[in-house]
Write an enzyme that holds these catalytic residues in place. Structure first.
Site: not given
Ligand SMILES: CCCCCCCC/C=C\C/C=C/C(=O)SCCNC(=O)CCNC(=O)[C@H](O)C(C)(C)COP(=O)(O)OP(=O)(O)OC[C@H]1O[C@@H](n2cnc3c(N)ncnc32)[C@H](O)[C@@H]1OP(=O)(O)O
Length: 719
Positions: A61, A100, A103, A123
């Protein structure tokens, strides 16, 4: 967005497109819903392949959207319609399938992964749970024990492990999208119900309660006070006990609670703070994206004590050649034995070939003539370090970077004895250096941006979380810690015991209370520093040492313990008692309680009851106050850097974001009021005086932490 393509007669490909990690933003979810509908309506299409642009399936997400008003198609029904599709759907996982993203893949009927892909449900590290059906589908696929482990740790796993666990159906080397299409063609027409995870029976095991209780105990021990891991266990338990629809209801309820929590906000802040720390900048405008770092392949490590050993191990693990130096054969042999053993254990655990060929042990500085960078890790003594630096300049190439692993000495003073001030920086590792993730990269007044860039890049290669900081006594972490430690010993003078203070801090979420940490590190470390800084001198009365030094409150208790030979774990007693020297289990020591009572009597201090709230306010707010001074002085680029230092170097609970985030969350005006109160009671503790920046931020309406930087800029322009 998502791109819809018809590649073969009967196959449609839906490509997620949202660089850099194809996070499931509103636009992407909208694109998926529209593309899927197109594929389902197209009679020619018999199967659909989901993939991500740029060889990255999906990073989950879009975390940025969590702080705004969420709009667009929700994930849960979207994944349901994928799973319920009458047409076969295959996920082609390249790069990452996280949160997500995984998922979504679990909603598909088959999953093919590239051999280099990483999968996981992280998460929990954001204070949440996998609430798009992840807590219900994964246990049905791989059983509750394995699902509990993955969901409560948020661990990323390799494609190979995912295959072994049964999360993916195929792992391929090469093009996963082509492999997914081939798989689709080979299974088209087969019944899909067996592939729909929501239709499978609950992931029942005979001892569900026992398994879940054991998981709960583990998460509570690992992350004391964190809500998300506990909720993860509850949700997985529901997958084992309830029909799918009821389990989904439980998942949603738990997510509602977590999503609104301050813990989730803190952990999401920490996620972005970590990334912002990597984008370092210096006061002169040089920064990560305008400064080139030349490559480092050979590094010299001077001194093979505990720190040098850990640094050498981290370098070798990163594939870097190391020349390790000691002063005599005995020290060299000891260091060599320790480093070799650590690397052999590492190779065995990882199933990789031993990297020992990258190491050279020597007594001769001349062996350093070819290295690109040296890290000095000798004893913390300015004169000794200066001698080492002068010697180094005689043998090093003219462009070799010289780094010092000092934990707080003046980097400029060290640089001044060299012939290359612009190539000198601090690399402050934390003990044990092969385990602790934090690295403070300290730039002096003469350090060139290139030298900083090289040290930051090297730290990153060593898998460290690097933060660039300016040169001041103790740098950022230890400078702030001093005030936290001062308050903790003042509390003992006033009536608290080490256990009370530690308990309050551990309940707050610290991995370890301050007195346990002091015993672990050795009380003589601080003793030496205090002696060197003139706080302890021969004219101090050893029986009744003064409680004021240089006109300020001073607590001589730690010095008195050292004089008694109570140096902590290594001597079997410090603030606590241990079964034997070197043992780790801290026990309350009646002798210390008596010692504290006698001390108070000697100084006429009437002990009083001290609440946990007071412990936290005094220790933590004085820490944050010093952090604000550091910001005022421009020692770090922003509050995020300070928080990352505390999260990765000092056991600060991630679910509280860091000391600066915590201060903002409690409310800056509350912090100001409390500091004023405690400073009024302790006028001889100048560090309790609220910082100028704190007063300014409160006067300007306590802006959110993300806006502090602009207020600090204004503060500088007024100075
Ligand atoms: C009232 C209830 C309401 C409920 C509504 C909720 C709905 C949700 C429903 C389901 C749950 C699902 C939840 C999720 O999925 S939460 C996200 C889970 N994913 C993660 O935690 C992954 C996070 N990312 C990473 O671990 C790493 O970024 C990587 C392994 C993917 C890549 O690593 P690397 O190559 O080292 O790059 P960076 O970490 O530096 O990232 C690059 C860049 O991308 C941005 N970024 C990474 N992941 C995300 C993301 N998931 N969302 C937004 N942005 C992301 C990161 O911030 C960097 O950005 P920059 O600094 O601007 O360059």
């Amino acid at each position: 967005m998502a791109l819809y393509t018809r590649v073969k007669e009967s196959i449609a490909v839906i490509t997620l497109k949202n660089p850099p990690v194809n996070a499931l933003s509103t636009a992407v979810r909208r694109g998926i819903v529209e593309s899927l509908s197109q594929a389902l309506q197209d009679e020619q299409v018999k199967a659909v392949v989901f993939c991500g642009e740029n060889n990255t399936f999906c990073g989950g997400a879009d975390i940025k959207e969590f702080s705004g008003s969420m709009s667009g198609p929700p994930l849960v029904p979207m994944i349901h319609s994928i799973e319920a599709s009458e047409k076969l759907i295959v996920a082609a996982i390249e790069g990452v399938a996280l949160g997500g993203g995984l998922e979504l893949a679990l909603g598909c009927h088959y999953r093919v992964a590239d051999t280099n892909a990483r999968l996981g449900l992280p998460e929990v590290t954001l204070g949440l749970l996998p609430a798009a059906g992840g807590t219900q589908r994964l246990p049905r696929l791989i059983g509750i024990t394995a699902a509990l482990e993955l969901i409560t740790t948020g661990r990323h796993i390799s494609a190979k492990e995912a295959l072994k666990l049964g999360i993916v159906d195929q792992v391929i080397e090469g093009n996963a999208v082509l492999a997914a299409m081939a798989l689709a063609l080979s299974v088209i027409g087969q019944p899909l119900n067996a592939r729909r995870l929501s239709l499978q029976a609950p992931a029942w095991v005979p001892d569900v309660d026992y398994v879940c209780e054991a998981a709960l105990a583990r998460v509570k021990q690992r992350s004391r006070g964190a809500m998300a891991p506990v909720a993860c266990v509850q949700a997985v338990r529901a997958a084992a006990m309830l029909p799918y629809s009821k389990g989904m209801e439980k998942e949603r309820q738990l997510m509602d609670m977590l999503f609104r929590s301050s813990q989730a906000r803190a952990m999401q802040y920490a996620f972005f703070a970590q990334r912002s720390a990597g984008k370092w900048s210096l006061p002169n405008g040089a920064q990560w994206n305008n400064t080139k770092a030349r490559n480092v392949e050979r590094v010299g490590v001077i001194g093979l004590g505990t720190m040098g050993q850990g640094i050498a191990v981290s370098l070798v693990k990163a594939g870097i050649s190391v020349v390790a130096i000691e002063v005599d054969t005995k020290q060299l042999e000891l260091g060599k034995k320790a480093v070799t053993a650590m690397l052999q254990r590492y190779a065995q655990r990882q199933g990789v070939s031993s990297p020992l060929h990258l190491l050279k042990f020597t007594l001769s500085f001349h062996q350093l003539r070819d290295v690109d960078l040296v890290i000095e890790a000798v004893f913390e003594d300015m004169n000794l370090k200066k001698r080492v630096f002068s010697e180094l300049c005689k043998v090093l190439k003219e462009n070799t970077i010289i780094c010092t692993n000092t934990s707080g000495l003046n980097v400029d003073e060290l640089a001044a004895v060299t012939d290359r001030q612009h190539l000198v920086v601090g690399m402050h590792f934390f003990a044990p250096a092969h385990v602790m993730r934090l690295l403070e990269v300290v730039y002096g007044s003469g350090s060139s941006p290139e030298a900083v860039a090289i040290a930051m890049a090297l730290g990153k290669r060593m898998q460290k979380v690097c933060v660039a900081v300016g040169n001041c006594s103790g740098f950022v972490g230890n400078r702030m810690l001093k005030h936290y430690m001062d308050q903790s010993v003042y509390l003992l003078e006033e009536g608290a015991t080490p256990e009370q203070v530690d308990q309050a801090l551990e309940e707050f979420g610290f991995a370890m209370g301050i007195f346990k940490v002091a015993d672990l590190s050795g009380l003589d470390v601080g003793w030496r520093v205090r002696k060197a800084s003139g706080l302890i001198s021969p004219d101090i009365d050893p029986v009744k040492p003064s409680r004021w030094r240089f006109g300020r409150r001073y607590c001589p208790l730690p010095d008195m313990l050292c004089q008694q030979g109570r140096l902590g774990q290594k001597t079997g007693h410090g603030w606590y008692l241990y079964n034997s020297p070197g043992s780790k289990e801290a026990k309350c020591d009646p002798e210390i309680l008596k010692f504290l009572e006698d001390y108070r009597l000697k100084y006429g201090i009437i002990p009083r009851r001290i609440s946990s709230q007071e412990v936290i306010e005094r220790c933590v707010f004085s820490l944050a106050n010093e952090g604000l001074r550091i910001l005022e002085e421009g020692i770090t680029a922003g509050p995020e850097d300070i928080d990352i230092i505390y999260l990765f170097g000092y056991g600060w609970p991630r679910y509280r974001g860091g000391p600066m985030f915590y201060a903002a969350q409690v409310g800056l005006s509350v912090v100001l009021e409390k500091l004023e109160h405690y400073h009024h009671l302790q006028p001889d503790v100048p560090s309790l005086e609220p910082s100028q920046l704190l007063r300014k931020l409160v006067a300007e309406g306590s802006p959110p932490i993300q806006q502090w930087k602009s207020h600090i800029k204004n503060l500088h322009s007024q100075l």
